[in-house]
Design a protein around this motif. Structure first.
Motif, short mmCIF file in Angstrom:
data_model
loop_
_atom_site.label_atom_id
_atom_site.label_comp_id
_atom_site.label_asym_id
_atom_site.label_seq_id
_atom_site.Cartn_x
_atom_site.Cartn_y
_atom_site.Cartn_z
N ALA B 350 44.45 41.40 28.08
CA ALA B 350 45.39 41.56 28.99
C ALA B 350 45.28 42.72 29.27
CB ALA B 350 46.82 41.99 27.96
N ALA B 353 42.16 42.57 32.05
CA ALA B 353 42.29 41.82 33.55
C ALA B 353 42.74 42.75 34.19
CB ALA B 353 43.42 40.70 33.06
N ALA B 354 43.93 44.07 34.23
CA ALA B 354 44.99 44.62 35.11
C ALA B 354 43.72 45.54 35.46
CB ALA B 354 45.92 45.66 34.16
N ALA B 357 41.48 44.06 38.06
CA ALA B 357 42.26 44.34 39.01
C ALA B 357 42.48 45.21 40.52
CB ALA B 357 43.80 43.78 39.07
N GLN B 358 42.90 46.49 39.20
CA GLN B 358 42.93 48.03 39.94
C GLN B 358 41.60 47.97 40.84
OE1 GLN B 358 43.68 49.96 36.95
NE2 GLN B 358 45.76 50.53 37.72
#
Lengths: 512, 366
Positions: B350, B353-354, B357-358
């Motif tokens: 988790a 992925a964050a 994405a940033q």
């Protein structure tokens, strides 16, 4: 409750440090949100700003990657809509979640955890009627959902929440499908609920709604909160700037209206919908080249069927259609395409594009039949790529690459893809059905400008829209549709919102 | 650490090859457990299978013999599946074509020049297969009759029809009472490459290449892809959906039909029991394992054929039940289907992925 006490009222919801990511997108980025008792909070932002994601987290549909939620001060774990419901949180989604083949009453009680095995129908009916009386939400408990208009279905959705004694109501773009009159009614309902101490969050990208509905407004941009203000301390221009991050144009430069030859003529056209009921009843329309004919009306009054009969996707049962003065009543979709007709369909995801195929393939879906993309039935991948690169550039389609699968693009970019393809393929008539529905301000502006440019270039444009502002800005002529009939046709400069609204809701009789 | 699935933006080439390979290994592992339960040594069993299928020239030609009908039916079934037309009637199409080719072989040689007999037998076989697939296709496109049931039921019709012929009117009077037609004339027999392996192999490989080209490089294939994704979208693009489906399913039936025609002219040399041994069903596994890619059908078919031939060896040498190789076939399908999840999705932590994405450029917002 007065406004000043509301500002100090009990905290119902506190969301802190909420993060949620989807592939390539940080949909919520360290978002904090509070909601007080008796307050209406507007969440404003463009498409993809993260409004729906944030509220879906509160309603238990998504789980955040990190962050905490407190309801009435207590740490809450919301893993499902049922958990949310138990905490008094309920959401009306953009696409209603009703079962068509069941009655209003059945839909209202559906999914209630402690419903007896044999429910007391009389009592349920009484309770629903009481609620609908109290909140002025007129519905017939015995009616089947498929018989209801979109506005009525929304009332059922709201009743569902009230029946579950929801204290926190989330409305996701509730007015997107309503007539101006219905929107006013909804506003009154929200005010009634507020007076009873219930709170609401509503998601929107329309300024006037923020101003008339809310006490406080939070503006989101790319998953972050960019501003939080009391509604009375702000104005639409200010909010628009915050939302987009730049000044936006509210009007489009347009050359004077100089229509030329007839492009499309419908006389007495009738057609049936999927249920075999009349969808078009004696439609007469004329569209000339260099003209934008706007079809105003609430969704579901025959607009989709109108576009489909013209493009050959739906048979007519009576009447005649001619395109460029050639009869094309019940012509095949292919022959309509060959006559230079472009069509931006209502359902862009399921019909307008093939999500599993690449952006480049989708851009070529009209041109692939002939040179330069194909020679003798054999495709030329290099030419596909060239075309795609040119169109992506010209229409500013934001995609990681031409080979990205189309379903990963945002709604606005999917729409730009369709528009680019249809404009490229179209030489006489462009039919656009709700082309800016659900798009953010930037994309909407791009779409509208493109329609006007095509009109200036000599196409006839048939624009189906439910947004009166859009029609006023873009259209030369406006026709109003209600229950499959054309109620009135008027030059756009003579149209008044009030009268259009009345015609759209059938409150005054047809004028043609 | 929390894991979650994330949809892939584009198909990864690595995953396309790795996933089937790992799925296959997983199925070997599962079957291994089963073998242990039966008291057999899994490694020895696999070694015997490998040797039985690929260990000698004769073994390999036997594997190729079984691979040819698998390739042809696999191509046919895969083409239908691309359109989401669930043709599980390859078996029936194969049998009917075998009957039709036998008809040509047995009864046309009286008037037809010998050099035309073989091409005619193959062609008539293809046409029969196409016709047999055309029935459910026509019912589907005109009356919306579910094709799964019709194609399946027609299998039984075809198999029983063939039986009625070689037990009845076509039975060889000089055949000592064995069920089967008279042997075919020599002019209709398919030339062999080595052992029993016949030139049907060349047909199959050529057709795999042609089909790949048709699907990926022609207007026709482009339209099939659109239809396969959404009928609504295809209709909107002006494609005549029903006609295209009908044509593609006729082709699918013809491919399955060629399998039947080459079986009778290349292997059995007469119409007899054993024409229907389940190639048409194994073709479903072949099609999915190849991820509906015609080029992949060739190696996958050889692998599956190896499993069949090797399975027979296991039965003889290791004293295991004959059903073992069938069980293995089934065991392959499960990890395959589970594996297809990984070509569409990937597993990520988790937090990671964050972060990704940033750092990614904006504009891809949902």
């Amino acid at each position: 409750m007065t406004e000043s006490t509301r500002e100090n009222a009990e905290l119902l919801v506190e969301m802190k440090g909420i993060r949620k990511s989807f592939p390539g997108v940080q949909a919520s980025d360290d978002v904090a949100l509070v909601l007080r008792k008796g307050e209406v909070l507007a969440l404003l932002g463009e498409n993809g700003a993260g409004k729906s994601t944030l509220m879906n987290i509160l309603a238990g549909l998504y789980r955040p990657d990190s962050g905490e939620i407190r309801i009435r001060g207590k740490l809450a774990r919301i893993a499902s809509p049922r958990d949310a419901s138990a905490l008094g949180v309920g959401m009306v989604h953009q696409n209603f979640m009703l079962v068509d083949s069941m009655t209003v009453a059945e839909n209202v009680v559906l999914g209630i955890p402690k419903l007896p095995f044999v429910p007391n129908a009389a009592r349920i009916r009484r309770e629903i009627l009481e609620l609908s009386e109290r909140y002025n939400l007129k519905v017939e408990p015995e009616a089947f959902v498929w018989q209801l208009s979109v506005g009525e279905q929304q009332r059922v959705e709201i009743l569902k929440l009230l029946y579950r004694k929801a204290e926190i109501l989330i409305l996701d773009e509730p007015t997107a499908v309503l007539t101006p009159q219905e929107s006013k009614e909804l506003n009154a309902v929200v005010k009634l609920m507020q007076a009873e101490g219930k709170s609401a969050v509503f998601i929107t990208h329309k300024m006037d709604e923020v101003m008339s509905f809310s006490d406080r407004v939070m503006v989101l941009r790319k998953g972050k909160v960019v501003a939080e203000k009391l509604t009375r301390d702000t104005d639409p221009r200010d909010l628009a700037r915050l939302m987009v991050g730049r000044e936006i144009l509210f009007c489009i430069d347009k050359r004077p209206f100089e229509p030329k030859g007839l492009v499309l003529e419908l006389s007495g056209v009738e057609a049936l919908n999927e249920r075999g009921l009349p969808a078009l009843r004696g439609v007469d329309l004329r569209l000339r080249s260099g003209e934008i004919l706007g079809i105003a009306g609430v969704a579901g009054n025959g607009q989709r069927e109108l576009a489909e009969t013209i493009t050959g996707l739906r048979p007519t049962t009576a009447g005649a259609i001619s395109i460029n003065c050639v009869d094309s009543t019940n012509a095949s979709p292919m022959s309509v395409i060959r006559r230079g007709v472009g069509h931006v369909p209502q359902d862009r995801v399921a019909v307008g594009v093939v999500g599993d195929m690449s952006v480049s393939d989708n851009l070529a879906m009209k041109a692939y039949r002939s040179a330069p993309l194909a020679s003798g039935g054999v495709l030329r991948p290099k030419r596909f790529l060239e075309l795609a690169k040119r169109m992506i550039e010209a229409f500013k389609i934001a995609t990681p690459s031409p080979s990205t699968r189309t379903k990963f693009l945002s709604g606005g970019n999917i729409q730009k893809t369709i528009l680019a393809r249809e404009i490229e393929a179209c030489s006489s008539l462009l039919i656009a059905v709700y082309p800016s529905r659900g798009l953010d301000i930037g994309a909407t502006e791009a779409v509208r400008k493109e329609l006007v440019a095509q009109r200036d270039a000599g196409l006839g444009v048939l624009l189906v829209s439910e947004d009166l502002e859009e029609l006023a800005q873009v259209a030369d002529t406006i026709a109003v549709m209600f229950e499959g009939r054309i109620m009135a046709v008027m030059p756009a400069c003579d149209a008044e919102a009030e009268r259009l609204g009345l015609l759209m809701s059938g409150a005054i009789p047809a004028e043609v | 650490m929390r894991l979650h699935f994330e949809k892939r933006k584009s198909l990864s080439i690595g995953a396309l090859f790795l996933v089937p390979a790992i799925s296959f290994l997983a199925s070997l592992l599962l079957t291994g457990l089963l073998l242990v339960a039966f008291g057999a040594d899994p490694m020895a069993t696999y070694a015997a299978m490998l040797k039985g299928a690929f260990g000698s020239g004769r073994a390999f030609t036997e594997t190729l013999v079984k691979a040819v009908p698998l390739m042809l039916t696999g191509l046919g079934v895969g083409l239908a599946f691309k359109l989401r037309f669930w043709n599980i009637g390859a078996e029936g199409q194969l049998v009917v074509a075998g009957v039709a080719a036998s008809w040509v072989a047995l009864f046309w040689n009286s008037w037809m020049p010998p050099f035309l007999l073989l091409p005619a037998a193959l062609l008539v076989g293809c046409m029969a297969g196409a016709l047999w697939a055309g029935i459910p296709a026509l019912l589907k496109t005109s009356l919306k009759v579910d094709e799964t049931l019709v194609t399946l039921m027609l299998n039984y019709v075809a198999i029983l029809f063939a039986e009625s012929l070689y037990y009845g009117p076509w039975r060889d009077p000089k055949g000592f009472g064995f069920p089967g037609s008279a042997p075919f004339p020599d002019s209709v027999l398919l030339p062999h490459i080595a052992g029993r392996a016949h030139i049907g192999l060349y047909f199959a490989i050529a057709l795999a290449l042609i089909l790949w080209f048709l699907i990926n490089r022609t207007r026709w294939g482009f339209e099939l892809k659109i239809i396969g994704s959404s009928h609504k979208a295809a209709r909107y693009q002006g494609i005549s959906v029903e006609r295209k489906i009908l044509a593609a399913i006729l082709l699918s039936g013809a491919l399955c039909g060629l399998a039947g025609a080459t079986e009778v002219t290349g292997i059995s040399h007469r119409l007899q029991q054993g024409l229907s041994v389940g190639y048409g069903y194994t073709a479903i596994i072949v099609a999915w394992m190849s991820q509906l890619n015609p080029l992949a059908v060739v190696p996958v078919s050889i692998l599956m054929a190896g499993l069949l031939v090797g399975g027979d060896q296991v039965q003889m040498k290791m004293g295991l039940p004959a059903a073992m190789s069938l069980v293995m076939q089934g065991m392959i399908l499960f990890p395959m289907l589970a594996g297809s999840l990984f070509t569409e999705f990937r597993i990520r932590r988790a937090g990671k992925a964050a972060k990704d994405a940033q750092t990614m450029a904006p504009g891809g917002a949902a």
